[in-house]
Design an enzyme around this catalytic site. Structure first.
Site, mmCIF file in Angstrom:
data_model
loop_
_atom_site.group_PDB
_atom_site.id
_atom_site.type_symbol
_atom_site.label_atom_id
_atom_site.label_comp_id
_atom_site.label_asym_id
_atom_site.label_seq_id
_atom_site.Cartn_x
_atom_site.Cartn_y
_atom_site.Cartn_z
ATOM 1 N N GLY A 1 -12.353 -42.379 -38.128
ATOM 2 C CA GLY A 1 -13.231 -43.327 -38.794
ATOM 3 C C GLY A 1 -13.395 -44.561 -37.929
ATOM 4 O O GLY A 1 -13.334 -44.495 -36.698
ATOM 5 N N GLU B 1 8.361 -49.141 -48.731
ATOM 6 C CA GLU B 1 8.215 -50.329 -47.902
ATOM 7 C C GLU B 1 8.788 -51.520 -48.653
ATOM 8 O O GLU B 1 8.356 -51.794 -49.768
ATOM 9 C CB GLU B 1 6.745 -50.581 -47.569
ATOM 10 N N ILE C 1 -11.405 -47.217 -37.495
ATOM 11 C CA ILE C 1 -10.213 -47.559 -36.719
ATOM 12 C C ILE C 1 -9.959 -46.506 -35.643
ATOM 13 O O ILE C 1 -9.696 -46.827 -34.483
ATOM 14 C CB ILE C 1 -8.994 -47.706 -37.649
ATOM 15 N N ARG D 1 -0.817 -44.581 -43.901
ATOM 16 C CA ARG D 1 0.059 -44.812 -45.043
ATOM 17 C C ARG D 1 1.307 -43.950 -44.865
ATOM 18 O O ARG D 1 1.256 -42.854 -44.291
ATOM 19 C CB ARG D 1 -0.634 -44.450 -46.360
ATOM 20 N N HIS E 1 4.267 -52.831 -41.777
ATOM 21 C CA HIS E 1 2.902 -52.674 -42.315
ATOM 22 C C HIS E 1 2.060 -53.908 -41.968
ATOM 23 O O HIS E 1 1.471 -54.552 -42.834
ATOM 24 C CB HIS E 1 2.946 -52.460 -43.829
#
Length: 333
Positions: A166, A279, A168, A250, A298
């Protein structure tokens, strides 16, 4: 005229930019911590003033947002705004069912920042920068040099496999092309020939082909039912023994137990993870003790500048919902 009221968190401050002060020009702010006090008698009931929730990245806030009993406390709630591109942490369907809009953020600035961070993780892992630093801190300078010179690998002519091409993923491909890397990618749909030729990328129709041929595997897919645990024991065994995996999507995209086993057994060479499950990881977690793993909090899309932009977009989304205007970044499932 009294300002509309929203919920945020007491931790809603950003060093270098007083984001809280900006929001206070447009809203009265109450704090979600006051609605989840330890004593049940202290819990607020049916606060009709609340019209918006700013879902700041405080992990314990996510559970309450998806608790319908909590949401029922606010009968006039119009929007939940999350300052993130991903929204898997929000029960959009439950909120929409109650007539509450949900918004995220989409901006090229954050795409660029995330892509640079992901590429940086790959560089650090390839040259063993993390292992060299640990050896240096342990005052073993000779071993540190050995690690970085003899164990590191060059990116030039190596193959980067991008899972999820996509916005990124494509920016990572542009950077990889500048490093003269070979690029393969797996995506739900093949990109245009022009896009492929621009970065000299080859489309892999199935994930297995990408895993077998890649020296570095970069995960940039959104989390969904189809991508959850898409990298498990079987997929890791398909990778080259000297290959590394980088995850900036993720944590749940990788079966973490399978990853730990693969790293322990030298099934793959290393991993760089900006995202984990949970996380943060507990201090005694195996991944934090491995010399062939980089873990970051993150933070791929976060700089002082991008955080400011994220919250400005959230502010505009919340204002639009409260004023009855179309929400610029509304999530529509």
């Amino acid at each position: 005229m009294e300002l509309p009221c929203i919920i945020s968190s007491r931790k809603f401050l950003l060093k270098g930019n007083d984001i809280l002060a900006i929001f206070q020009k447009h809203f009265r702010i109450k704090y979600y911590e006051d609605f989840v006090a330890d004593s049940p008698g202290q819990r607020h009931q049916n606060d009709e003033e609340i019209e918006g929730i700013l879902l700041v990245p405080i992990r314990d806030m996510f559970g309450y947002i998806n608790d319908e009993k909590f949401i029922c406390l606010f009968p006039n709630l119009k929007i939940v705004a999350t300052p993130s591109t991903g929204y898997s942490h929000v029960d959009v369907q439950m909120l929409n069912r109650r007539g509450i809009k949900v918004s995220n953020i989409v901006t090229s600035m954050i795409t660029n920042t995330t892509a640079k961070f992901g590429f940086g993780l790959m560089l650090a892992l390839a040259r063993n920068i993390h292992r060299g630093m640990h050896a240096y801190l342990n005052e073993d300078f000779n071993w540190c040099t050995y690690l970085m010179v003899n164990s590191g690998s060059l990116l030039m002519d190596s193959t980067l496999g991008i899972v999820g091409m996509g916005r990124i993923g494509y920016q990572i491909a542009e950077r990889a092309a500048a490093f003269k890397m070979k690029i393969v990618y797996h995506n739900r749909t093949q990109r245009s020939k022009e896009d492929e030729e621009r970065v000299n990328a080859k489309y892999c129709q199935n994930l297995e082909e990408l895993l077998r041929t890649s020296d570095h595997v970069m995960l940039t897919v959104p989390l969904s039912d189809k991508t959850k645990s898409m990298i498990g024991a079987r997929e890791l065994k398909l990778m080259k023994p000297n290959a590394a995996i980088i995850n900036i999507s993720r944590g749940d995209v990788i079966d973490q137990d399978a990853l730990i086993e693969a790293l322990n057994n030298n099934t793959i060479q290393g991993a760089a993870l900006d995202v984990t499950t949970p996380e943060p990881l507990p201090p005694d977690h195996p991944l934090l003790k491995m010399s062939n793993v980089i873990v970051t909090p993150h933070a791929a899309g976060d700089t002082v500048e991008t955080l400011y932009v994220k919250f400005q977009i959230c502010l505009e989304n919340i204002k639009a919902a409260i004023e009855g205007r179309p929400v610029p970044n509304e999530i529509k499932l």
